[in-house]
Motif scaffolding. Structure first.
Motif, PDB file in Angstrom:
ATOM      1  N   GLN A  63       0.854  -1.182   0.000  1.00 51.72           N
ATOM      2  CA  GLN A  63       0.000   0.000   0.000  1.00 51.72           C
ATOM      3  C   GLN A  63       0.894   1.236   0.000  1.00 51.72           C
ATOM      4  O   GLN A  63       1.310   1.724   1.048  1.00 51.72           O
ATOM      5  CB  GLN A  63      -0.915   0.001   1.228  1.00 51.72           C
ATOM      6  N   VAL A  64       1.206   1.743  -1.209  1.00 52.67           N
ATOM      7  CA  VAL A  64       2.154   2.846  -1.330  1.00 52.67           C
ATOM      8  C   VAL A  64       1.506   4.175  -0.980  1.00 52.67           C
ATOM      9  O   VAL A  64       2.035   4.968  -0.223  1.00 52.67           O
ATOM     10  CB  VAL A  64       2.749   2.874  -2.758  1.00 52.67           C
ATOM     11  N   VAL A  82      -6.310  11.671   0.367  1.00 48.18           N
ATOM     12  CA  VAL A  82      -7.144  10.543  -0.009  1.00 48.18           C
ATOM     13  C   VAL A  82      -7.762   9.906   1.225  1.00 48.18           C
ATOM     14  O   VAL A  82      -7.219   9.953   2.322  1.00 48.18           O
ATOM     15  CB  VAL A  82      -6.328   9.480  -0.789  1.00 48.18           C
ATOM     16  N   ARG A  83      -8.927   9.336   1.021  1.00 51.75           N
ATOM     17  CA  ARG A  83      -9.652   8.658   2.072  1.00 51.75           C
ATOM     18  C   ARG A  83      -9.470   7.152   1.925  1.00 51.75           C
ATOM     19  O   ARG A  83      -8.976   6.648   0.929  1.00 51.75           O
ATOM     20  CB  ARG A  83     -11.145   9.011   2.008  1.00 51.75           C
ATOM     21  N   PHE A  84      -9.917   6.431   2.941  1.00 47.19           N
ATOM     22  CA  PHE A  84      -9.879   4.970   2.895  1.00 47.19           C
ATOM     23  C   PHE A  84     -11.298   4.454   3.095  1.00 47.19           C
ATOM     24  O   PHE A  84     -11.901   4.710   4.134  1.00 47.19           O
ATOM     25  CB  PHE A  84      -8.963   4.417   3.980  1.00 47.19           C
ATOM     26  N   PRO A  85     -11.861   3.754   2.118  1.00 46.37           N
ATOM     27  CA  PRO A  85     -13.222   3.253   2.271  1.00 46.37           C
ATOM     28  C   PRO A  85     -13.238   1.972   3.101  1.00 46.37           C
ATOM     29  O   PRO A  85     -12.201   1.370   3.376  1.00 46.37           O
ATOM     30  CB  PRO A  85     -13.631   2.957   0.831  1.00 46.37           C
ATOM     31  N   TRP A 123       0.423  -8.238  -8.838  1.00 54.07           N
ATOM     32  CA  TRP A 123      -0.832  -7.508  -9.020  1.00 54.07           C
ATOM     33  C   TRP A 123      -1.389  -7.177  -7.649  1.00 54.07           C
ATOM     34  O   TRP A 123      -1.327  -7.994  -6.733  1.00 54.07           O
ATOM     35  CB  TRP A 123      -1.826  -8.365  -9.792  1.00 54.07           C
ATOM     36  N   TYR A 124      -1.909  -5.959  -7.513  1.00 50.83           N
ATOM     37  CA  TYR A 124      -2.439  -5.533  -6.227  1.00 50.83           C
ATOM     38  C   TYR A 124      -3.584  -4.569  -6.459  1.00 50.83           C
ATOM     39  O   TYR A 124      -3.491  -3.672  -7.312  1.00 50.83           O
ATOM     40  CB  TYR A 124      -1.341  -4.855  -5.405  1.00 50.83           C
ATOM     41  N   PHE A 125      -4.675  -4.734  -5.709  1.00 52.40           N
ATOM     42  CA  PHE A 125      -5.761  -3.765  -5.781  1.00 52.40           C
ATOM     43  C   PHE A 125      -5.582  -2.754  -4.658  1.00 52.40           C
ATOM     44  O   PHE A 125      -5.522  -3.112  -3.482  1.00 52.40           O
ATOM     45  CB  PHE A 125      -7.134  -4.440  -5.657  1.00 52.40           C
ATOM     46  N   ASP A 126      -5.503  -1.484  -5.031  1.00 55.37           N
ATOM     47  CA  ASP A 126      -5.288  -0.401  -4.081  1.00 55.37           C
ATOM     48  C   ASP A 126      -6.645   0.184  -3.698  1.00 55.37           C
ATOM     49  O   ASP A 126      -7.288   0.856  -4.513  1.00 55.37           O
ATOM     50  CB  ASP A 126      -4.404   0.673  -4.709  1.00 55.37           C
ATOM     51  N   PRO A 127      -7.123  -0.039  -2.463  1.00 54.90           N
ATOM     52  CA  PRO A 127      -8.435   0.495  -2.078  1.00 54.90           C
ATOM     53  C   PRO A 127      -8.444   2.011  -1.936  1.00 54.90           C
ATOM     54  O   PRO A 127      -9.499   2.641  -2.026  1.00 54.90           O
ATOM     55  CB  PRO A 127      -8.709  -0.186  -0.732  1.00 54.90           C
ATOM     56  N   VAL A 128      -7.295   2.619  -1.698  1.00 54.83           N
ATOM     57  CA  VAL A 128      -7.240   4.074  -1.566  1.00 54.83           C
ATOM     58  C   VAL A 128      -7.466   4.747  -2.920  1.00 54.83           C
ATOM     59  O   VAL A 128      -8.238   5.696  -3.050  1.00 54.83           O
ATOM     60  CB  VAL A 128      -5.898   4.507  -0.962  1.00 54.83           C
ATOM     61  N   LEU A 129      -6.794   4.240  -3.954  1.00 48.79           N
ATOM     62  CA  LEU A 129      -6.912   4.810  -5.291  1.00 48.79           C
ATOM     63  C   LEU A 129      -7.979   4.138  -6.130  1.00 48.79           C
ATOM     64  O   LEU A 129      -8.236   4.571  -7.251  1.00 48.79           O
ATOM     65  CB  LEU A 129      -5.561   4.703  -6.016  1.00 48.79           C
ATOM     66  N   ALA A 130      -8.603   3.081  -5.587  1.00 53.00           N
ATOM     67  CA  ALA A 130      -9.630   2.329  -6.327  1.00 53.00           C
ATOM     68  C   ALA A 130      -9.086   1.868  -7.671  1.00 53.00           C
ATOM     69  O   ALA A 130      -9.733   2.002  -8.703  1.00 53.00           O
ATOM     70  CB  ALA A 130     -10.897   3.160  -6.504  1.00 53.00           C
ATOM     71  N   ARG A 131      -7.905   1.303  -7.649  1.00 50.18           N
ATOM     72  CA  ARG A 131      -7.235   0.872  -8.860  1.00 50.18           C
ATOM     73  C   ARG A 131      -6.605  -0.499  -8.659  1.00 50.18           C
ATOM     74  O   ARG A 131      -6.066  -0.783  -7.595  1.00 50.18           O
ATOM     75  CB  ARG A 131      -6.115   1.846  -9.225  1.00 50.18           C
TER      76      ARG A 131
END
Length: 522
Positions: free
Chosen positions: A128-129, A228-231, A349-357
């Protein structure tokens, strides 16, 4: 279910051990105490008391721990800015044998409370960068694994991973906001007695009316760029893994990760991640690991839009190749010194919840350890990762990270150790960003004293090897002074499935008792 759990507890209660202890750390350096602040000189102290109970018999173990972290941060030159963060943490680890061919492992962890900036990596993992703006977190994870021996050479290890993460406080209801292109609001009329701005000075009206609100609650404010927020995040992953020993030196494995992820913003994602790997034992103390795979994702639902533009241009489907390789070796060993190293690299591969990417990430790490029996050890861990995208994301969020840790540990007794060392990490946008600059620097020197008393430390039965990659194992005997190649095997960290783990710093344990993961200094 309650009956079976109660019966398991009764069976395991044949032998009960109770332990207590504490870890005290004092560090001095510079860091952005919150993600939106520039680095600032500070003194941080962390006190972590611990209480636990170990229930065991010949068929299994159950261990419970509670270890709250009390963190105090004092910023230089800013009166009244001394802060205290309280993070409640607990975990449960259970091992159970069901006959000669089947064994089970359950690992559950939870944390809730306030964290400072420097503790976010422990909760979110170093993949999580881009760190979020948070005041606190609730996070929980559970891993249920089964190890079935098919025959003398083959076995199936299947794991079910559950993850829940949510912000605390006022951010709980905030949806994800990262809209650097939102136009500014229209200016208000001038003060009383002055005319409003001329009509031609007003911005043109929007081409279409904004969508009606979906609830009675006031809309969340739109964040400024790089804020940025964190959902709230929920993830479920099932990973069956077939492992076969080709020979005494060669092992192959084939796994498929099936994952589902959904955020409070309305985004839902499904993934399928087949992966094959090969591990070769070059010598008794040296090994090589390589693996390749693919990650396919399908976007089930998208988050709502704002400001007349989409939050992110999310593709409906993605297909990402992944690969990993690692070399581990003990290259020097005498009675008074052992030197070991691990070099690993991966495209993951990683899903970044902060950037929704969903992100393709390239990373490389080097770990070196020097063991001076019977009490002293020195370790160095260097890690670098960055986005493999051809272009930066909008708004230039952080996509690059560098970390380095140098711990020097002295084992005073089997239950007490003293550690001093340094930590250095920094974050930056994409390597091709025009505004590329490392701007989230953390530099610390620290000293730690830790003691645990009262527990009879016994290894987990059977040594389950792969149900919870990256997770810390149950209580085990103090580490031996000899380093093995397995202790530096980094293959499991390059998991190509949805990242459904809370990555915490594992205990120093023998290779036979820990999941195969990269050596991480405590």
């Amino acid at each position: 279910m309650p009956t079976s759990v109660g019966l398991a507890l009764v069976l395991l209660a044949a032998n009960v051990d109770v332990e207590g202890g504490a870890t005290i750390e004092l560090r001095r350096g510079s860091a952005p105490i919150s993600p939106v602040d520039p680095p600032h000189a500070a003194t941080v102290s962390v006190v972590t008391p611990e209480a636990g109970a170990l229930l065991s018999d010949s068929n299994g173990q159950l261990k419970l721990r509670y270890f709250p972290a009390l963190t105090g941060a004092r910023l230089d030159g800013q009166h009244g800015d001394n802060k205290l963060y309280v993070l409640h943490q607990a975990d449960l680890t259970a091992f159970l044998h069901s006959g000669r061919r089947l064994s089970w492992i359950l690992r559950a962890t939870g944390a809730t409370g306030d964290t400072d900036y420097t503790a976010l990596v422990q909760l979110l993992g170093r993949t999580q960068v881009q760190l979020p703006t948070v005041t606190g977190f609730t996070t929980a994870t559970a891993v249920l694994g089964a190890n079935v021996a098919l025959d003398r050479l083959s076995r199936v290890e299947t794991s079910l991973n559950l993850l829940h993460r949510a912000p605390l406080g006022q951010l709980r209801a905030d949806p994800l906001r990262f809209y650097p292109d939102c136009p500014p609001p229209a200016p208000l009329p001038g003060p009383s007695g002055t005319p409003p701005p001329a009509a031609d000075a007003m911005p043109p009206p929007p081409s279409r009316a904004p969508p009606p609100p979906i609830s009675r609650s006031p809309p969340a404010p739109i964040a400024a760029p790089n804020t940025v927020r964190f959902p709230t995040e929920n993830t479920v992953t099932v990973t069956p893994n077939l492992i076969h020993d080709l020979s005494a030196r060669d092992t192959v494995d084939a796994r498929t990760g099936l994952g589902s992820l959904w955020l409070s913003t309305g985004l839902q994602l499904l993934s399928v991640a087949p992966h094959v790997g090969w591990r070769h034992l070059v010598t008794r103390d040296s090994s090589f690991r390589a693996g390749v795979g693919l990650v396919y994702t399908d976007l089930v639902s998208r988050p709502p839009t704002a400001c007349g533009v989409a939050a992110q241009d999310l593709p409906q489907t993605t297909l990402s190749p992944v690969a990993d390789a690692a070399v581990s070796t003990v290259f020097y060993e005498r009675h008074d010194l052992s030197l070991a190293a691990n070099v690993n690299t991966a495209a993951t591969w990683y899903f970044d919840p902060v950037l929704a990417r969903s992100l393709a990430i390239g990373g490389a790490g080097v770990q070196i350890a020097a063991i001076f029996p019977p009490k002293l050890s020195v370790r160095l861990d260097v890690y670098f990762s960055t986005s493999l995208r051809s272009h930066p994301l909008d708004g230039n969020p952080d996509e690059t990270i560098f970390t380095s840790v140098l711990p020097i540990r002295y084992q005073v007794s089997p239950d007490v150790y003293v550690e001093v060392g340094g930590r250095w990490s920094d974050r930056a946008p994409h390597l091709k960003a025009q505004a590329f600059e490392f701007h989230r620097r953390e530099m610390w020197i620290y000293a730690t004293v830790s003691g645990t008393f009262g527990s009879v430390r016994t290894p987990p039965p059977g040594g389950f090897s792969g149900a919870a990659p990256g997770a810390a194992p149950a209580a085990v005997p103090p580490p031996s002074n000899r380093v093995t190649a397995d202790e530096f095997d980094a293959a499991s960290s390059n998991d190509s499935t949805l990242d459904a783990r809370v990555i915490q710093e594992p205990e120093e344990v023998p290779a036979a008792a820990r999941p195969r993961a990269p050596m991480t200094p405590r």
